[in-house]
Design a protein around this motif. Sequence first.
Motif, PDB file in Angstrom:
ATOM      1  N   ARG A 166      -7.218   3.729   3.505  1.00 42.48           N
ATOM      2  CA  ARG A 166      -6.695   4.532   4.612  1.00 42.48           C
ATOM      3  C   ARG A 166      -5.295   5.056   4.288  1.00 42.48           C
ATOM      4  NH1 ARG A 166      -3.119   3.076   8.012  1.00 42.48           N
ATOM      5  NH2 ARG A 166      -3.455   0.846   7.594  1.00 42.48           N
ATOM      6  N   THR A 167      -4.434   4.182   3.750  1.00 40.51           N
ATOM      7  CA  THR A 167      -3.054   4.578   3.437  1.00 40.51           C
ATOM      8  C   THR A 167      -3.018   5.682   2.385  1.00 40.51           C
ATOM      9  OG1 THR A 167      -2.313   2.322   3.933  1.00 40.51           O
ATOM     10  CG2 THR A 167      -0.790   3.733   2.710  1.00 40.51           C
ATOM     11  N   ARG A 180     -10.353  -6.316   4.618  1.00 39.69           N
ATOM     12  CA  ARG A 180      -9.428  -5.543   5.446  1.00 39.69           C
ATOM     13  C   ARG A 180      -8.287  -4.969   4.634  1.00 39.69           C
ATOM     14  NH1 ARG A 180     -10.021  -2.530   9.242  1.00 39.69           N
ATOM     15  NH2 ARG A 180     -11.320  -4.125  10.255  1.00 39.69           N
ATOM     16  N   TYR A 181      -7.787  -5.731   3.695  1.00 38.59           N
ATOM     17  CA  TYR A 181      -6.698  -5.265   2.824  1.00 38.59           C
ATOM     18  C   TYR A 181      -7.132  -4.036   2.032  1.00 38.59           C
ATOM     19  CZ  TYR A 181      -2.941  -5.677  -0.678  1.00 38.59           C
ATOM     20  OH  TYR A 181      -1.863  -5.449  -1.497  1.00 38.59           O
ATOM     21  N   GLN A 212      -9.559  -1.939   2.755  1.00 38.03           N
ATOM     22  CA  GLN A 212      -9.770  -0.815   3.662  1.00 38.03           C
ATOM     23  C   GLN A 212      -8.443  -0.185   4.073  1.00 38.03           C
ATOM     24  OE1 GLN A 212     -12.327  -2.157   6.887  1.00 38.03           O
ATOM     25  NE2 GLN A 212     -13.570  -3.314   5.427  1.00 38.03           N
ATOM     26  N   ASP A 213      -7.448  -1.008   4.297  1.00 39.25           N
ATOM     27  CA  ASP A 213      -6.115  -0.497   4.643  1.00 39.25           C
ATOM     28  C   ASP A 213      -5.528   0.308   3.479  1.00 39.25           C
ATOM     29  OD1 ASP A 213      -6.230  -1.621   7.150  1.00 39.25           O
ATOM     30  OD2 ASP A 213      -5.014  -3.379   6.634  1.00 39.25           O
ATOM     31  N   HIS A 265       0.835  -1.203   0.000  1.00 33.16           N
ATOM     32  CA  HIS A 265       0.000   0.000   0.000  1.00 33.16           C
ATOM     33  C   HIS A 265       0.873   1.257   0.000  1.00 33.16           C
ATOM     34  CE1 HIS A 265      -3.290  -2.607   0.470  1.00 33.16           C
ATOM     35  NE2 HIS A 265      -3.359  -2.659   1.778  1.00 33.16           N
TER      36      HIS A 265
END
Length: 374
Positions: A183-184, A176-177, A179-180, A141
Motif C-alpha cells: 500500500r505504501t 499485515r506488514y 500488505q502495508d 516502509h
Amino acid sequence: MKIAKIEAYGIRCPEPNDNGNLRHAALVRVETDCGLVGWGEGIAMWPEAVRAVTVLIEHGFAPMLIGQDPTETEAIWNQMKRHVWWYGEGGIASFAISAIDIALWDIKGKALGVPLYKLFGGKVQDKLPSCASIHVKHATHEENAAEIYGYMEEGYQSVKVGFGKKGQARLGREARYDQDFARTVRERIGDDKGFIIDIGNNVKWDVAHAIRMTKAFEQYGIHWIEEPFHPSDIEAHRQLREATSTLIGTGEREWTVDGYHKLLKSGIVDVVGVDPARVEGITAFRQIINLTGAEKRKFNAHAWSTAITSAASIHLSISSPHCLLMEYKPLPNPMQDELVYEPIKHKDGYAVAPEAPGLGIEVNEDKVREYRFI
C-alpha cells in the motif's frame, strides 16, 4: 575461422543492489584464430558451483570445440548437449553450455558485423519499458517507498521488489506488514507505474496464505506476482491461478527447453522467467521464446547478473513480440558498471539494444582479472 582458445573465469564482487553481498559468476572467453573474441556467462551463483563450471568448460568442452567453426552455433549447442547426456539435464552443465553458447553468438555477430538482434530477425520492438529490480533494505516502509520513488524519478517505469532478502526490510514474514508495504509503495509511486512482487526462495508460502496475500495485493495494482511457490509445485500454482486474477510469473529456476515446454503446457504461468546464462544460452532461449509465443504467454528475461547477461537479454527481448519489459539493477555495481567499458543503462526510461556487433559490449579484461577468484 576456427576456435583457437577457450578460457573460463570465476569472478566475485560485492553487489550494492543485494545489500553488499558477494555475487559470483562464471565467465568464458572464446578466441578465434583470426583474433575475434566472444564473451559468455553462466550464473552459477555459489563459489563451488562456479568452480565446477570452469572445470567443465576448460576440461570438458574446450578440448572438444577447439578447431571448430564458432559460427555454427546450433550444431555446437547440440554437440554440447549430447556430450553431457549422463549428467547434464540442468545444473552445472547448463551453466557451462550457457556461457559458451553466448560467447559463440557474440563471435558470430562480430564476424558478420551486426548486432545480435539482427541475427534474430530484427527489432520487433524498438524499445522496452525499464524496470528497477531491487532488494529493499530499509527498516520502514516509508524509507523503502522513498527509495523506489527515487528510481521512478530517474526514469524507471516499474519496480520489482524481492521479498525475503537480507537487510532491515523484513518482507515476507508477516501478512499485515507486507500488505502495508504494498500500500505504501503504491501510494508513493502513483497509479501509472508498474509494480511487481517477487516472493522468491527464502519465503515459504502455503496455498491458502498465497491466495490471501495475492488477493490483498491485487487492490494495489501489482503487475504480476513472481515465484510464489517452488517452481516444481505445479498444483499450488494451479490453485492460486484459479483463485486470483493476478498474473503469475515463474520459470527463472528452470533449466532446459523441455522443462519450459512442460511448464508452459501446465497452464499455470503467465509471465515466463528466462535467464540466458542459465537455460543453456541464446540458442535455447530462442527456442523457449517460440514455445512461449505458441502458448500465448509472455516472457521476462531474468537478467540480474553481469552486463554480459544483460546485453544478451536485451537483444533477445526486443526481437520478440512476447516480452513485456527489461530489468535493470538501479544502483551502480561492479558486474554492470565496471565489467564493460560502456555499461548497460536504460535511456529515458526504456531499454534499447547496443548497436555494436555481437553482444554490443566491450569487456574490460583488467576488471575480469581484478575480480577473478579462480
